[in-house]
Design a protein around this motif. Structure first.
Motif, PDB file in Angstrom:
ATOM      1  N   PRO A 154       0.813  -1.224   0.000  1.00 52.00           N
ATOM      2  CA  PRO A 154       0.000   0.000   0.000  1.00 52.00           C
ATOM      3  C   PRO A 154       0.842   1.268   0.000  1.00 52.00           C
ATOM      4  O   PRO A 154       0.457   2.266  -0.615  1.00 52.00           O
ATOM      5  N   ALA A 155       1.995   1.246   0.674  1.00 50.06           N
ATOM      6  CA  ALA A 155       2.837   2.441   0.714  1.00 50.06           C
ATOM      7  C   ALA A 155       3.333   2.835  -0.671  1.00 50.06           C
ATOM      8  O   ALA A 155       3.528   4.022  -0.960  1.00 50.06           O
ATOM      9  N   GLU A 156       3.540   1.845  -1.552  1.00 51.09           N
ATOM     10  CA  GLU A 156       4.031   2.140  -2.899  1.00 51.09           C
ATOM     11  C   GLU A 156       2.953   2.758  -3.785  1.00 51.09           C
ATOM     12  O   GLU A 156       3.249   3.189  -4.901  1.00 51.09           O
ATOM     13  N   ARG A 157       1.719   2.809  -3.289  1.00 50.46           N
ATOM     14  CA  ARG A 157       0.661   3.463  -4.068  1.00 50.46           C
ATOM     15  C   ARG A 157       0.614   4.965  -3.802  1.00 50.46           C
ATOM     16  O   ARG A 157      -0.241   5.668  -4.358  1.00 50.46           O
ATOM     17  N   ALA A 158       1.517   5.466  -2.989  1.00 50.36           N
ATOM     18  CA  ALA A 158       1.590   6.910  -2.744  1.00 50.36           C
ATOM     19  C   ALA A 158       1.812   7.645  -4.060  1.00 50.36           C
ATOM     20  O   ALA A 158       2.651   7.255  -4.867  1.00 50.36           O
TER      21      ALA A 158
END
Length: 283
Positions: free
Chosen positions: A144-148
């Motif tokens: 999910p963090a890489e969807r920033a």
């Protein structure tokens, strides 16, 4: 003993030429079609294979000339097939993300003639591309963090760029609906729809915010299915296939632990106005 049905690959192609004992012949194209050869000369199979056949003059001029014409016509047909598969007018693509799935997507797109420009994250694409008229942007995230930064790319369809996203949450994989126009469900809208539909929305939201890194490598079957779904949707967009409308409103989900594949309808919605612009309500 000569083979019953002499066969050879047409050089530089995915086609095979086959000549029967009676001298008739066919070509099986890379797309699986069978085309009749017109008056194939003796020694054609050897000329295609680069070796003279027994009982035919070595280096027969007629066979070599026929083989060259056949190779040229086959290449022309395969160029046409490639254009139908992924039109050249829609090959200006970008790929956001890194890792095994993103690498597989890049290799597949390059094989289809749509080699993408690569960007590590969503925030880098606008800065690098500016007003660059991408035809299609695909993004993949391992956590999910890489969807920033994906919310920044939700404006792409308004600039004429299709916007397609795949991601994983642990060993659960998702492919969002492809955005072709501003009314299609964007990344942030899909996230909010998922929270609204979840039986544990607070837990899902907290887990997404806490998961800064992927939990180990995604299993090979999951990587394969995930990449295949993204490529299937991308190909439907490139060819403007009849299936594209369905992909514009469908969230795809695969749970590696159970092997369950499911699809869920997702619709776009108008963003609510800022609080100050909302009409007053009686208290």
């Amino acid at each position: 003993m000569a083979p019953e049905h002499p066969i050879a690959r047409v050089p530089g192609s995915g086609a095979d030429a086959l000549v029967e004992r009676d001298g008739t012949g066919v070509v099986r194209t890379a797309s699986g079609r069978f085309l009749r050869l017109q008056n194939p000369p003796p020694g054609l199979i050897g000329a295609l294979a680069g070796a003279p056949e027994a009982g035919t003059p070595a280096g027969g001029e007629a066979a070599r000339a026929y083989a060259e014409r056949l190779a040229a016509e086959t290449a022309e047909r395969e160029d046409g097939d490639a254009e139908r598969r992924w039109p050249s007018a829609r090959r200006n693509t970008a790929l956001v993300g890194r890792g095994a799935v993103a690498d597989a997507l890049a290799d597949a797109l390059a094989g289809w003639g749509a080699a993408p420009a690569r960007f590590p994250g969503g925030a880098e694409l606008p800065a690098a591309g500016g007003e660059h008229p991408w035809d299609l942007v695909i993004a993949y995230a391992d956590s999910p963090a890489e969807r920033a930064g994906w919310d920044l790319l939700d404006t792409l369809p308004g600039r004429g760029t299709a916007w397609l996203r795949g991601y994983r949450e642990g060993e659960v994989c998702f492919v969002d609906p492809v955005c072709v126009s501003p009314g299609d469900p964007a990344a942030e809208q899909v996230r909010r729809r998922r929270l609204a539909a979840s039986p544990a929305p607070r837990g899902l939201d907290a887990w997404q915010r806490a998961s800064a890194a992927p939990a180990g490598e995604l299993p090979l079957p999951a990587r394969t299915l995930l990449a295949a779904r993204i490529l299937t949707v991308a190909l439907a967009w490139a060819r403007q296939a009849d299936t594209l409308d369905g992909y514009r409103g469908t969230l795809w989900r695969f749970a590696a632990a159970t092997g369950e594949i499911s699809e869920h309808p997702v619709l776009g919605y108008d963003a609510p106005p800022p609080l100050a612009e909302r009409p007053d309500r009686p208290s």
